[in-house]
Motif scaffolding. Structure first.
Motif, mmCIF file in Angstrom:
data_model
loop_
_atom_site.group_PDB
_atom_site.id
_atom_site.type_symbol
_atom_site.label_atom_id
_atom_site.label_comp_id
_atom_site.label_asym_id
_atom_site.label_seq_id
_atom_site.Cartn_x
_atom_site.Cartn_y
_atom_site.Cartn_z
ATOM 1 N N VAL A 147 0.831 -1.197 0.000
ATOM 2 C CA VAL A 147 0.000 0.000 0.000
ATOM 3 C C VAL A 147 0.871 1.254 0.000
ATOM 4 O O VAL A 147 1.715 1.423 0.887
ATOM 5 C CB VAL A 147 -0.942 0.009 1.224
ATOM 6 C CG1 VAL A 147 -1.687 1.332 1.317
ATOM 7 C CG2 VAL A 147 -1.932 -1.144 1.141
ATOM 8 N N ASP A 148 0.688 2.100 -1.015
ATOM 9 C CA ASP A 148 1.355 3.404 -1.104
ATOM 10 C C ASP A 148 2.835 3.323 -0.732
ATOM 11 O O ASP A 148 3.266 3.853 0.299
ATOM 12 C CB ASP A 148 0.647 4.407 -0.186
ATOM 13 C CG ASP A 148 1.087 5.841 -0.454
ATOM 14 O OD1 ASP A 148 1.773 6.087 -1.455
ATOM 15 O OD2 ASP A 148 0.752 6.719 0.368
ATOM 16 N N PRO A 149 3.646 2.665 -1.563
ATOM 17 C CA PRO A 149 5.053 2.412 -1.228
ATOM 18 C C PRO A 149 5.935 3.651 -1.364
ATOM 19 O O PRO A 149 6.768 3.758 -2.269
ATOM 20 C CB PRO A 149 5.464 1.335 -2.237
ATOM 21 C CG PRO A 149 4.608 1.624 -3.434
ATOM 22 C CD PRO A 149 3.293 2.118 -2.890
ATOM 23 N N ASN A 184 4.532 7.006 3.666
ATOM 24 C CA ASN A 184 4.148 8.156 4.480
ATOM 25 C C ASN A 184 3.491 7.665 5.768
ATOM 26 O O ASN A 184 2.542 6.880 5.744
ATOM 27 C CB ASN A 184 3.180 9.022 3.677
ATOM 28 C CG ASN A 184 2.907 10.351 4.331
ATOM 29 O OD1 ASN A 184 2.621 10.427 5.515
ATOM 30 N ND2 ASN A 184 2.991 11.417 3.542
ATOM 31 N N ASN A 185 4.008 8.134 6.906
ATOM 32 C CA ASN A 185 3.558 7.602 8.195
ATOM 33 C C ASN A 185 2.343 8.324 8.787
ATOM 34 O O ASN A 185 1.837 7.917 9.830
ATOM 35 C CB ASN A 185 4.701 7.667 9.205
ATOM 36 C CG ASN A 185 5.859 6.782 8.795
ATOM 37 O OD1 ASN A 185 5.665 5.658 8.364
ATOM 38 N ND2 ASN A 185 7.080 7.299 8.925
ATOM 39 N N ALA A 186 1.889 9.391 8.141
ATOM 40 C CA ALA A 186 0.814 10.193 8.716
ATOM 41 C C ALA A 186 -0.453 9.367 8.942
ATOM 42 O O ALA A 186 -1.149 9.540 9.940
ATOM 43 C CB ALA A 186 0.514 11.391 7.812
ATOM 44 N N PHE A 237 9.282 13.315 3.393
ATOM 45 C CA PHE A 237 10.189 12.681 4.337
ATOM 46 C C PHE A 237 10.760 13.707 5.325
ATOM 47 O O PHE A 237 11.127 13.365 6.445
ATOM 48 C CB PHE A 237 11.332 11.986 3.580
ATOM 49 C CG PHE A 237 12.279 11.200 4.447
ATOM 50 C CD1 PHE A 237 11.989 9.895 4.814
ATOM 51 C CD2 PHE A 237 13.462 11.764 4.913
ATOM 52 C CE1 PHE A 237 12.846 9.166 5.617
ATOM 53 C CE2 PHE A 237 14.329 11.046 5.718
ATOM 54 C CZ PHE A 237 14.015 9.740 6.066
ATOM 55 N N PHE A 238 10.810 14.956 4.901
ATOM 56 C CA PHE A 238 11.394 16.011 5.735
ATOM 57 C C PHE A 238 10.333 16.788 6.519
ATOM 58 O O PHE A 238 10.656 17.771 7.186
ATOM 59 C CB PHE A 238 12.230 16.941 4.856
ATOM 60 C CG PHE A 238 13.314 16.200 4.123
ATOM 61 C CD1 PHE A 238 14.501 15.884 4.759
ATOM 62 C CD2 PHE A 238 13.118 15.754 2.824
ATOM 63 C CE1 PHE A 238 15.483 15.160 4.106
ATOM 64 C CE2 PHE A 238 14.100 15.031 2.160
ATOM 65 C CZ PHE A 238 15.292 14.725 2.808
ATOM 66 N N ASP A 239 9.107 16.325 6.436
ATOM 67 C CA ASP A 239 8.014 16.903 7.223
ATOM 68 C C ASP A 239 7.744 15.960 8.388
ATOM 69 O O ASP A 239 7.238 14.850 8.195
ATOM 70 C CB ASP A 239 6.766 17.054 6.350
ATOM 71 C CG ASP A 239 5.576 17.612 7.120
ATOM 72 O OD1 ASP A 239 5.760 18.024 8.286
ATOM 73 O OD2 ASP A 239 4.467 17.626 6.559
ATOM 74 N N GLN A 294 4.572 14.069 8.771
ATOM 75 C CA GLN A 294 4.283 12.961 7.846
ATOM 76 C C GLN A 294 5.261 11.794 8.040
ATOM 77 O O GLN A 294 4.847 10.635 8.005
ATOM 78 C CB GLN A 294 4.352 13.445 6.400
ATOM 79 C CG GLN A 294 3.326 14.522 6.071
ATOM 80 C CD GLN A 294 3.335 14.883 4.605
ATOM 81 O OE1 GLN A 294 2.978 14.071 3.751
ATOM 82 N NE2 GLN A 294 3.750 16.107 4.284
ATOM 83 N N GLN A 295 6.517 12.089 8.240
ATOM 84 C CA GLN A 295 7.514 11.042 8.459
ATOM 85 C C GLN A 295 7.639 10.678 9.926
ATOM 86 O O GLN A 295 7.814 9.521 10.276
ATOM 87 C CB GLN A 295 8.885 11.488 7.930
ATOM 88 C CG GLN A 295 10.041 10.546 8.271
ATOM 89 C CD GLN A 295 9.880 9.141 7.711
ATOM 90 O OE1 GLN A 295 9.187 8.932 6.731
ATOM 91 N NE2 GLN A 295 10.510 8.169 8.352
ATOM 92 N N GLY A 296 7.524 11.671 10.808
ATOM 93 C CA GLY A 296 7.733 11.445 12.231
ATOM 94 C C GLY A 296 9.109 11.928 12.652
ATOM 95 O O GLY A 296 10.073 11.873 11.889
#
Length: 470
Positions: free
Chosen positions: A49-51, A130-132, A239-241, A244-246
């Motif tokens: 899912v969404d890689p 995306n980890n959000a 990735f730098f947010d 969204q990334q953590g």
């Protein structure tokens, strides 16, 4: 109407009941069949899912007999992460040595996740992006009766932790397996550090330590610009947010907390009531517009990063963090730093120390070690001598039955464990080792209780540290 004999009437009722029971349980049996694994070839079917993160591709860097070569990808339409993922899989399929034979079926659209839940052409969901929304994806996948193999972190905000707790509970009730990809357990120096800590004549007993001088410390340094599978890694802008990334405290720290629990209390499940975060801190890494463009192939900066720019237009990425916690009286510390790029010849580095009553077990990976993880056994002053050396050599010989050709070499503070190159398979290969472990758990039909407990507890620690750092 002719009446049926009593015996025939009873048989008819029984037959009707059986038919009703079978029809009523068809969907249940379908789910059970979908989640019953025997280790047979091709019985596991992956749905990615969404890689958005390259770790999704690394799960498929190698093939597995148990996993069908046809796998499915569901992603947003026009996603750069999807394009990079497919290119990475194509690279694995076309390499000269040990090529894979993946066949990827893609669905892309704004309803990609709903479509995956609706169609379910596979039985294992792979999450690495995306980890959000990752915690939500985990929960909804488990609710749909799907097994989940997720990259870390499973949760990046404290308010989402209850959702993860519920997902784990639901997974156990439904008989599906929810597992995260803890690659660092398979690094050979970490494996040997853990093993040696279990020899009382070598290590003694683990000290309790203090917040100022913890019993076990794990530190890692990572780099935004790096090479993966021999090519420069392009990272997505999100990735730098950190929303969204953590942040580091809830992202890479997951590995370090996992190893501390795994090494200090082997085979023992740690409950959330057994731990407490004592102190935590966070700080930023600065990136210039040119550096951002080089690593993302994007012109700076997306709207969601504007609030993270300083007065000079440099991006402040709060990718660094550390915290100290206590688990059953033992103090541990984790620290994660992100630099932009490693010095020439270097890469990501790891440092770890376990403090015992007889010796310290230390992993170093600096310039002196040619940036190769190296394990040292450093006895306390009162334990230096022939008797201690004999106990250490006996331990190495015993461990050597599983890892032949291990040896010792004297170092300035004790001994260096000499590790043959064949055991240094590298970070990318560890993804295959984790996947193989997960496939074994699928066959066994469950994840060990200590694994399930520790999974929840490590995310409890990282989210509590996130709150404490503020």
């Amino acid at each position: 109407m002719k009446k049926l004999p009593l015996k025939s009437y009873v048989l008819l009722l029984l037959f009707s009941a059986v038919c009703y029971s079978c029809s009523d349980s068809d969907s249940v049996n379908d789910k059970e069949r979908k989640n019953r694994f025997t280790g047979a070839d091709n019985e596991v079917k992956l749905m990615t899912v969404d890689p958005g993160h390259f770790h999704a591709g690394l799960v498929q860097k190698y093939g597995y007999d148990q996993v069908d070569s046809v796998s499915y990808v569901y992603a947003p339409e026009g996603s750069d992460g999807l394009k990079r993922h497919l290119k990475r899989i194509e690279q694995y399929n076309n390499r000269e040595e040990d090529p894979t034979n993946w066949v990827i079926q893609v669905y892309s659209g704004p309803d990609f996740f709903e479509k995956m839940i609706e169609e379910q052409p596979g039985n294992v969901v792979v999450l690495a992006g995306n980890n959000a929304r990752k915690t939500e994806y985990i929960k909804r996948s488990v609710d749909a009766g799907l097994n989940v193999l997720s990259d870390k972190p499973m949760v990046i905000k404290p308010e989402r932790f209850p959702m993860l707790r519920e997902a784990l509970s639901q997974a156990e009730e439904k008989g599906v397996l929810l597992y995260d990809i803890m690659t660092e357990r398979f690094e050979i120096t970490t494996l040997l550090q853990r093993r040696l800590s279990q020899y009382p004549d070598v290590f003694g007993s683990l000290k309790n330590g203090s917040p100022e001088n913890p019993a076990i410390t794990k530190e890692s340094v990572h780099h935004f610009f790096k090479y993966v599978s021999g090519r420069p890694l392009t990272r997505p802008g999100w990735f730098f947010d950190v929303d969204q990334q953590g942040e580091a405290i809830v992202d890479v720290s997951t590995h370090l907390v996992d190893m501390i629990l795994w090494e200090t209390f082997p085979g023992e499940g740690i409950d959330t009531t057994d731990v407490e975060v004592l102190q935590a801190d966070r700080w930023a890494t600065e990136m210039t517009p040119g550096e951002f463009e080089k690593v993302t192939q994007m012109e700076p900066y997306p709207d969601y990063l504007q609030e993270d720019l300083d007065e000079e237009g440099k991006l402040q990425v709060f990718a660094n963090g550390s915290f100290v916690f206590e688990v059953k009286g033992v103090h541990g510390k984790v620290s994660v730093e992100w630099d932009y790029q490693a010095p020439e010849g270097a890469g990501d580095t790891h440092y770890s120390i376990m403090r015992g009553s007889k010796a310290n077990l230390v992993i170093r990976q600096g310039e002196e070690q040619d940036y190769v993880p190296t394990l040292y056994v450093e006895p306390l002053a009162e334990n230096i001598g022939e008797e201690y050396e004999g106990a250490l050599r006996d331990a190495i010989d015993e461990i050597g039955r599983e890892y032949p050709a291990l040896s010792l070499s004297e170092s300035s503070a004790g001994w260096q464990v000499m590790i043959p190159e064949k055991y240094r398979v590298g970070h990318e290969a560890h993804f295959a080792q984790v996947t193989e472990q997960y496939l074994q758990y699928l066959v066994e039909g469950e994840i060990p209780e200590w694994e399930r407990k520790n999974l929840l507890t490590k995310y409890y620690l990282t989210t509590q540290a996130y709150k404490k750092s503020r």
